[in-house]
Design a protein around this motif. Structure first.
Motif, PDB file in Angstrom:
ATOM      1  N   UNK A 205       0.826  -1.207   0.000  1.00 35.57           N
ATOM      2  CA  UNK A 205       0.000   0.000   0.000  1.00 35.57           C
ATOM      3  C   UNK A 205       0.861   1.257   0.000  1.00 35.57           C
ATOM      4  N   UNK A 206       1.989   1.217  -0.708  1.00 39.20           N
ATOM      5  CA  UNK A 206       2.946   2.329  -0.731  1.00 39.20           C
ATOM      6  C   UNK A 206       2.809   3.084  -2.049  1.00 39.20           C
ATOM      7  N   UNK A 207       2.039   4.176  -2.028  1.00 36.06           N
ATOM      8  CA  UNK A 207       1.789   4.928  -3.253  1.00 36.06           C
ATOM      9  C   UNK A 207       3.097   5.293  -3.955  1.00 36.06           C
ATOM     10  N   UNK A 208       3.113   5.103  -5.267  1.00 37.49           N
ATOM     11  CA  UNK A 208       4.248   5.503  -6.091  1.00 37.49           C
ATOM     12  C   UNK A 208       5.292   4.431  -6.286  1.00 37.49           C
ATOM     13  N   UNK A 209       5.294   3.411  -5.449  1.00 34.24           N
ATOM     14  CA  UNK A 209       6.273   2.338  -5.573  1.00 34.24           C
ATOM     15  C   UNK A 209       5.702   1.245  -6.473  1.00 34.24           C
ATOM     16  N   UNK A 210       6.456   0.879  -7.492  1.00 35.43           N
ATOM     17  CA  UNK A 210       5.988  -0.126  -8.455  1.00 35.43           C
ATOM     18  C   UNK A 210       6.616  -1.496  -8.203  1.00 35.43           C
ATOM     19  N   UNK A 211       7.896  -1.510  -7.910  1.00 35.99           N
ATOM     20  CA  UNK A 211       8.551  -2.758  -7.510  1.00 35.99           C
ATOM     21  C   UNK A 211       9.858  -2.375  -6.825  1.00 35.99           C
ATOM     22  N   UNK A 212       9.745  -1.647  -5.719  1.00 28.97           N
ATOM     23  CA  UNK A 212      10.943  -1.185  -5.049  1.00 28.97           C
ATOM     24  C   UNK A 212      11.457  -2.256  -4.091  1.00 28.97           C
ATOM     25  N   UNK A 213      12.020  -3.285  -4.680  1.00 26.71           N
ATOM     26  CA  UNK A 213      12.670  -4.348  -3.929  1.00 26.71           C
ATOM     27  C   UNK A 213      14.123  -3.911  -3.747  1.00 26.71           C
ATOM     28  N   UNK A 214      14.418  -3.340  -2.609  1.00 24.46           N
ATOM     29  CA  UNK A 214      15.704  -2.662  -2.425  1.00 24.46           C
ATOM     30  C   UNK A 214      16.371  -3.109  -1.134  1.00 24.46           C
ATOM     31  N   UNK A 215      17.703  -3.021  -1.115  1.00 25.64           N
ATOM     32  CA  UNK A 215      18.434  -3.403   0.090  1.00 25.64           C
ATOM     33  C   UNK A 215      19.790  -2.706   0.148  1.00 25.64           C
ATOM     34  N   UNK A 216      20.331  -2.670   1.356  1.00 32.09           N
ATOM     35  CA  UNK A 216      21.677  -2.180   1.610  1.00 32.09           C
ATOM     36  C   UNK A 216      22.389  -3.187   2.498  1.00 32.09           C
ATOM     37  N   UNK A 217      23.635  -3.508   2.163  1.00 33.08           N
ATOM     38  CA  UNK A 217      24.482  -4.331   3.013  1.00 33.08           C
ATOM     39  C   UNK A 217      25.637  -3.457   3.479  1.00 33.08           C
ATOM     40  N   UNK A 218      25.730  -3.252   4.785  1.00 33.40           N
ATOM     41  CA  UNK A 218      26.748  -2.387   5.366  1.00 33.40           C
ATOM     42  C   UNK A 218      27.907  -3.233   5.870  1.00 33.40           C
ATOM     43  N   UNK A 219      29.121  -2.828   5.548  1.00 38.34           N
ATOM     44  CA  UNK A 219      30.317  -3.510   6.021  1.00 38.34           C
ATOM     45  C   UNK A 219      31.265  -2.557   6.712  1.00 38.34           C
ATOM     46  N   UNK A 220      32.348  -3.086   7.254  1.00 38.57           N
ATOM     47  CA  UNK A 220      33.324  -2.248   7.961  1.00 38.57           C
ATOM     48  C   UNK A 220      34.162  -1.406   7.004  1.00 38.57           C
ATOM     49  N   UNK A 221      34.127  -1.753   5.698  1.00 37.50           N
ATOM     50  CA  UNK A 221      34.932  -1.002   4.733  1.00 37.50           C
ATOM     51  C   UNK A 221      34.095  -0.378   3.620  1.00 37.50           C
ATOM     52  N   UNK A 222      32.762  -0.440   3.745  1.00 35.84           N
ATOM     53  CA  UNK A 222      31.934   0.137   2.699  1.00 35.84           C
ATOM     54  C   UNK A 222      30.526  -0.441   2.732  1.00 35.84           C
TER      55      UNK A 222
END
Length: 384
Positions: free
Chosen positions: A263-280
């Protein structure tokens, strides 16, 4: 082991149940798999298609190139012309159809989620393993070559030791409160809501990047508690969730979060992620599925920033589709990779991935989210 499994070198007869969006993607993928991926993929014939009513089945069989049509799925799974059964029906049918296909010695390619309940999914997994048939589940986003590259970067230590994961998957197909009530709103037909439709895809990616989930604590909500009936006679209750959010702990000790909304208006297929590490860190968004964002803490601070990696032939099997980077793959191309993976595994008499066992592990996570939200307690995956 079934006779089908033993005779892995023969032309494989394909049976398809369902001709909606996913049914078409399966048909196109089967037709294209060997042409794109090469000689390792066995020959196939599009043997039998099932849909209802019968005239719809006949029409779609002609359109998609199947030899025959039926309006009885039982006839399809028992047909001697069919070696592989593709199930692309609404969720509530997966369980019975898959079990009957397995009993008939067929290999099964089922769309996610496996079933309405975790108990049914476990029974499907166990039945396939006992019968010795090969299985595949439609988590095709993890077949993206750029996703494989992200996993390789993490494995090579490009961003150091992993410390955090953040992921979300949002669409707006249920954002409008005036949208008519459908089967997707019921526990009996759909099972879980946004978790079963969208969230499980995010889980498949999170597990591929960081590893299995150990435990979680979650909340979920139904944004629109009723929806108007299509015939205008009133409203019906929405029985499953529109949004869900979880704080997770991976078996590796890494912490993270998962969030999903239909139910997120404007999002069509925002399958997104971030992986955080100690160097980036590494970032991805399915709405820009041919790009990866990489930040590495190297060189002068004044010159540091995110680098965009565009998918190209260096990211196998992108080159099987196109010899030039930046020309883009699409959703259906990922389905081709998935189908080719499955067919090759059958020909080589080995497990495919993601199979029923992999899908069961993914779906344990979404059912843990639902259980945690209902009980307001942290859930350990080992207790399910």
């Amino acid at each position: 082991m079934s006779e089908t499994t033993k005779q892995s070198s023969k032309t494989l007869g394909i049976g398809l149940i369902g001709t909606g969006f996913m049914g078409k993607t399966h048909a196109l993928a089967y037709r294209t798999a060997k042409a794109v991926m090469g000689e390792g993929v066995p020959d196939i014939k599009l043997a039998l298609l099932c849909d209802t009513p019968a005239d719809q089945a006949e029409r779609m069989a002609n359109q998609l190139g199947f030899e025959k049509a039926t309006d009885r799925w039982q006839d399809l799974v028992s047909s001697p012309d069919v070696d592989v059964v593709s199930i692309t029906t609404p969720n509530k049918f997966h369980f019975e159809m898959a079990l009957e296909a397995i009993r008939a010695g067929k290999h099964v390619y089922c769309e996610k989620p496996l079933a309405l309940t975790l108990e049914q999914a476990l029974e499907m997994k166990n039945a396939a393993e006992k019968a010795g048939v090969r299985t595949m589940v439609g988590y095709n986003y993890i077949k993206n070559p750029i996703f494989a590259h992200a996993c390789q970067l993490i494995g090579a230590g490009a961003i150091g030791r992993i410390v955090h994961f953040r992921g979300w998957v949002d669409e707006d197909y249920q954002a409008n409160p005036d949208l008519h009530w459908t089967w997707r709103s019921t526990l009996a037909d759909a099972g879980l809501g946004t978790l079963g439709d969208l969230g499980c895809h995010l889980v498949s990616m999170a597990c591929g990047l960081v590893g299995p989930v150990e435990s979680l604590i979650a909340e979920m909500q139904t944004v629109h508690e009723t929806r108007p009936l299509p015939d205008g006679s009133g409203k019906a209750a929405v029985e499953n969730e529109d949004t869900a959010t979880a704080l997770i702990r991976f078996e590796s000790g890494v912490h993270g979060s998962l969030s999903t909304s239909r139910s997120a208006w404007g999002r069509k297929n925002r399958l997104a992620w971030e992986v955080h590490g100690t160097k980036g860190m590494i970032c991805f968004d399915q709405e820009r599925m041919n790009e990866l964002q990489l930040y590495q803490n190297e060189g002068p601070v004044s010159e540091q920033g995110f680098k965009t990696i565009l998918a190209g032939p260096a990211h196998a099997p992108y080159g099987n589709f196109c010899p030039a980077p930046g020309h883009q793959l699409g959703f259906n191309d990922l389905k081709v990779i998935e189908a080719a993976t499955f067919l090759t595994a059958i020909a080589e008499d080995r497990e495919a991935s993601p199979n029923f066992a992999d899908a069961y592990a993914f779906e344990k996570v979404i059912h843990a989210v639902a259980q945690s939200a209902r009980t307001e307690k942290r859930i350990r995956l080992s207790d399910l």
